[in-house]
Motif scaffolding. Structure first.
Motif, PDB file in Angstrom:
ATOM      1  N   VAL A 103      54.075  42.059  -0.314  1.00 57.23           N
ATOM      2  CA  VAL A 103      54.338  43.403   0.217  1.00 57.23           C
ATOM      3  C   VAL A 103      53.679  43.613   1.581  1.00 57.23           C
ATOM      4  N   ILE A 104      53.153  42.555   2.172  1.00 59.67           N
ATOM      5  CA  ILE A 104      52.524  42.678   3.489  1.00 59.67           C
ATOM      6  C   ILE A 104      53.599  42.693   4.578  1.00 59.67           C
ATOM      7  N   TRP A 105      53.485  43.641   5.477  1.00 56.80           N
ATOM      8  CA  TRP A 105      54.432  43.800   6.582  1.00 56.80           C
ATOM      9  C   TRP A 105      54.431  42.569   7.481  1.00 56.80           C
ATOM     10  N   ILE A 106      55.601  42.192   7.944  1.00 53.00           N
ATOM     11  CA  ILE A 106      55.748  41.082   8.888  1.00 53.00           C
ATOM     12  C   ILE A 106      56.419  41.602  10.151  1.00 53.00           C
ATOM     13  N   ASN A 107      55.779  41.406  11.264  1.00 54.80           N
ATOM     14  CA  ASN A 107      56.333  41.786  12.561  1.00 54.80           C
ATOM     15  C   ASN A 107      57.316  40.704  12.989  1.00 54.80           C
ATOM     16  N   LYS A 108      58.588  40.956  12.781  1.00 57.00           N
ATOM     17  CA  LYS A 108      59.611  39.943  13.024  1.00 57.00           C
ATOM     18  C   LYS A 108      59.822  39.641  14.505  1.00 57.00           C
ATOM     19  N   GLY A 109      59.286  40.481  15.370  1.00 57.81           N
ATOM     20  CA  GLY A 109      59.437  40.234  16.797  1.00 57.81           C
ATOM     21  C   GLY A 109      58.355  39.348  17.378  1.00 57.81           C
ATOM     22  N   GLU A 110      57.400  38.958  16.534  1.00 54.66           N
ATOM     23  CA  GLU A 110      56.262  38.172  17.012  1.00 54.66           C
ATOM     24  C   GLU A 110      56.268  36.784  16.382  1.00 54.66           C
ATOM     25  N   ARG A 111      55.977  35.765  17.181  1.00 57.87           N
ATOM     26  CA  ARG A 111      55.848  34.401  16.662  1.00 57.87           C
ATOM     27  C   ARG A 111      54.376  34.098  16.428  1.00 57.87           C
ATOM     28  N   PRO A 112      54.022  33.659  15.230  1.00 54.13           N
ATOM     29  CA  PRO A 112      52.608  33.491  14.903  1.00 54.13           C
ATOM     30  C   PRO A 112      51.929  32.367  15.672  1.00 54.13           C
ATOM     31  N   GLY A 113      50.708  32.650  16.121  1.00 54.49           N
ATOM     32  CA  GLY A 113      49.828  31.628  16.645  1.00 54.49           C
ATOM     33  C   GLY A 113      50.137  31.047  18.001  1.00 54.49           C
ATOM     34  N   ASN A 114      51.063  31.661  18.759  1.00 47.12           N
ATOM     35  CA  ASN A 114      51.381  31.058  20.054  1.00 47.12           C
ATOM     36  C   ASN A 114      50.637  31.711  21.213  1.00 47.12           C
ATOM     37  N   GLY A 115      49.800  32.707  20.903  1.00 49.07           N
ATOM     38  CA  GLY A 115      49.006  33.338  21.947  1.00 49.07           C
ATOM     39  C   GLY A 115      49.805  34.140  22.942  1.00 49.07           C
ATOM     40  N   VAL A 116      51.022  34.543  22.557  1.00 50.37           N
ATOM     41  CA  VAL A 116      51.914  35.273  23.456  1.00 50.37           C
ATOM     42  C   VAL A 116      52.324  36.590  22.791  1.00 50.37           C
ATOM     43  N   ASP A 117      52.430  37.632  23.593  1.00 47.47           N
ATOM     44  CA  ASP A 117      52.917  38.925  23.104  1.00 47.47           C
ATOM     45  C   ASP A 117      54.443  38.895  23.122  1.00 47.47           C
ATOM     46  N   ASP A 118      55.026  38.255  22.107  1.00 46.50           N
ATOM     47  CA  ASP A 118      56.470  38.009  22.091  1.00 46.50           C
ATOM     48  C   ASP A 118      57.297  39.285  22.120  1.00 46.50           C
ATOM     49  N   ASP A 119      56.848  40.332  21.414  1.00 46.94           N
ATOM     50  CA  ASP A 119      57.643  41.561  21.340  1.00 46.94           C
ATOM     51  C   ASP A 119      57.249  42.598  22.391  1.00 46.94           C
ATOM     52  N   ASN A 120      56.318  42.208  23.278  1.00 45.75           N
ATOM     53  CA  ASN A 120      55.906  43.075  24.385  1.00 45.75           C
ATOM     54  C   ASN A 120      55.410  44.449  23.926  1.00 45.75           C
ATOM     55  N   ASN A 121      54.705  44.470  22.784  1.00 48.78           N
ATOM     56  CA  ASN A 121      54.151  45.735  22.316  1.00 48.78           C
ATOM     57  C   ASN A 121      52.699  45.932  22.744  1.00 48.78           C
ATOM     58  N   GLY A 122      52.190  44.978  23.546  1.00 47.43           N
ATOM     59  CA  GLY A 122      50.826  45.086  24.036  1.00 47.43           C
ATOM     60  C   GLY A 122      49.789  44.395  23.180  1.00 47.43           C
ATOM     61  N   TYR A 123      50.226  43.748  22.093  1.00 44.80           N
ATOM     62  CA  TYR A 123      49.295  43.095  21.173  1.00 44.80           C
ATOM     63  C   TYR A 123      49.773  41.683  20.861  1.00 44.80           C
ATOM     64  N   ILE A 124      48.877  40.726  20.994  1.00 43.05           N
ATOM     65  CA  ILE A 124      49.218  39.315  20.839  1.00 43.05           C
ATOM     66  C   ILE A 124      49.076  38.874  19.387  1.00 43.05           C
ATOM     67  N   ASP A 125      50.105  38.151  18.900  1.00 47.90           N
ATOM     68  CA  ASP A 125      50.070  37.538  17.561  1.00 47.90           C
ATOM     69  C   ASP A 125      49.805  38.544  16.453  1.00 47.90           C
TER      70      ASP A 125
END
Length: 542
Positions: A103-125
């Motif tokens: 039941v833990i939320w998953i941010n589908k716009g973010e790729r885990p562990g790559n050190g990049v703010d993939d979804d541009n929400n201002g928060y990395i990983d």
């Protein structure tokens, strides 16, 4: 023994309550006014009943639970709801717990562990939420930071200094007292074991001791006394050691002016624009960091999976936002945590924390307003000091009344007091704060069984446990009746509760007995069954 249901002797009337604006009339069941004059014969609960009392139904079980099982069976059993994201703004959560991992939320716009703010929400990983504390855990109380950094005016400074002096002295004395008791119990335990010739013994063994040896008599008397506090001496040792740890942490961290728990984070906690700190791993850092895990389980532990506990809500994803340390939270972390939850899709934020000082409360007020503007409900614990929050001296932050005169800054924050499992004069938990103006409604919070780190489960009590009960009901409403706004959900939770004219003891003090309807704004106990009925009627009228 099992709980005896006393419907015929316990209740003799139904009260119809017309829920204004619902589109139809709902029948709300309330107990008799003279509940304390009825000779109840409720036996002790079984282990299973103790673990689920908060879900019980007051009418059928004579327990002031939230009527959850009745709600599932009679209202939403065959209905399909929408997924609801509930942000747990708290300590870190054990994201791998067997009863939470699905039941833990998953941010589908973010790729885990790559050190990049993939979804541009201002928060990395930020795969499951965000960690505003970095690797920090222990922290000072706010009034200690006020002294350390000489913040606020002279009046606040002097008040903080007086409170620190009093608390430090009291905490030091309590620690020493616990240590003395522990030492005495250890000596008595060793004497009893030597006399009985065995490493384990029972209360019955101790009672059976007959001797004229004064030292042995004193040891037996000491051990007998300890059975008033726990069922076994090992449990007594556990409680005493936990108490010593608690007081030691208060002295070393919470009340220590020289301690710097924030240094490892690397930001300026008094500069709201100093962002980019923390990391994308909101998991608990140590086993004792358990609060967020317990709260998450109350809301949404996987239902009917054969493990541990059932959370209140199905169709829920838990977003973990690590912002509450072992000590007082920073206003900056709370303000940014609320905004993070809102911006990333949370519809409900559970806020099981609070403090008596808040120098940057405006940051949090602005964040609450931001959540309101984006239709997000915030469920806040009333606090565990046994205080009347309507007294201006008894501040509790965050709140939605900046002037403490009843004027709300937004209509999306609901404050929750805690109930015990015994209906009647003692049903308000002795630790729970209360207030006709500043507490909205009460919910089960005393001795609640839920998830703990490393696939464990334990009982914990507090308004911190009452708030997630309400967050779970709010999630059910937003799942099955998604047309309702945050303010409408708040209204449902307050107006649909069960009321009673029973007098209750507040703060565990018989001198502070009041009618239950004077302990909160609504005068009610939150009820999932009635809430879903009212939500359905309101939704139909939209």
């Amino acid at each position: 023994m099992t709980l005896k249901h006393l419907k015929s002797a316990f209740y003799t009337s139904l009260v119809m309550v017309f829920l204004a604006g619902c589109g139809s009339t709902a029948l709300v069941l309330t107990p008799l006014e003279n509940i304390d004059t009825i000779p109840l014969k409720i036996s002790e609960l079984t282990d299973a009943e103790n673990k689920t009392w908060g879900h019980a139904d007051l009418i059928s079980d004579t327990i002031p639970g939230i009527s959850l099982n009745k709600a599932y069976d009679d209202i939403i059993k065959n209905k399909k709801g929408k997924k609801v994201i509930v942000a747990v703004l708290d300590s870190g959560i054990d994201l791998d717990h067997e009863d939470l991992d699905d039941v833990i939320w998953i941010n589908k716009g973010e790729r885990p562990g790559n050190g990049v703010d993939d979804d541009n929400n201002g928060y990395i990983d930020d795969i499951h939420g965000y960690n505003f504390l970095g690797e920090a855990y222990n922290e000072q109380l706010e009034y200690v930071r006020i002294i350390k950094f000489k913040m606020g005016d002279n009046a606040i400074q002097e008040k903080a200094k007086a409170e620190l002096q009093e608390e430090f002295s009291k905490t030091k004395q309590n620690k020493e007292r616990y240590e003395q008791i522990l030492s005495s119990v250890k000596d008595a335990d060793a004497t009893i074991k030597k006399h009985l010739g065995k490493s384990e013994y029972s209360k019955k063994d101790v009672i059976a001791i007959k001797t004229e040896d004064q030292a042995l008599l004193q040891s037996a008397a000491a051990i007998k006394q300890m059975y008033n506090f726990a069922d076994s001496i090992p449990d007594v040792f556990k409680q005493l050691n936990e108490g010593i740890t608690y007081f030691t942490e208060r002295l070393n961290y919470h009340l220590n002016v020289d301690f710097d728990g924030r240094k490892i984070v690397g930001d300026n906690p008094y500069d709201l624009m100093d962002m980019g700190y923390g990391n994308g791993n909101p998991k608990n850092r140590v086993k004792n960091e358990s609060h967020g895990t317990h709260v998450a389980g109350i809301i949404a532990a996987e239902r009917d999976n054969g493990l541990g506990v059932n959370g209140v809500a199905n169709n829920v994803e838990i977003m973990s936002i690590r912002a509450v340390p072992n000590g007082d939270e920073y206003d900056k972390d709370i303000a940014l945590g609320i905004r993070y939850a809102v911006d990333n899709g949370a519809q409900i934020i559970n806020a099981s924390f609070g403090k008596s000082y808040s120098l940057n409360s405006d940051w949090v007020y602005d964040a609450i307003k931001y959540a309101a503007a984006n239709d997000v409900l915030i469920v806040h614990a009333a606090g565990n000091d046994g205080l009347d929050l309507d007294d201006p001296k008894n501040t509790n932050f965050p709140n939605d009344q900046a002037d403490n005169k009843g004027t709300e800054i937004a209509d999306n924050l609901i404050t929750i007091g805690a109930l015990n499992g015994k209906y009647g004069s003692e049903m308000v938990a002795s630790f729970s704060n209360y207030g006709k103006m500043n507490v909205d409604v009460f919910a089960p919070g005393g001795n609640i069984y839920s998830t703990m780190p490393e696939n464990n489960y334990e009982f914990q009590g507090g308004t911190s446990m009452a708030a997630p009960m309400v967050s779970g009901i709010a999630a059910l409403i937003r799942s099955y009746y998604p047309k309702l706004t945050a303010s409408e959900v708040k209204r449902v939770l307050i107006e649909s509760g069960l009321s009673t004219s029973a007098s209750v003891i507040l703060a565990g003090d018989t001198e502070k007995t009041k009618p239950f309807d004077q302990a909160s704004k609504s005068g009610k106990m939150v009820n999932a069954y009635n809430a879903l009925i009212m939500a359905s009627n309101m939704s139909k009228s939209l």
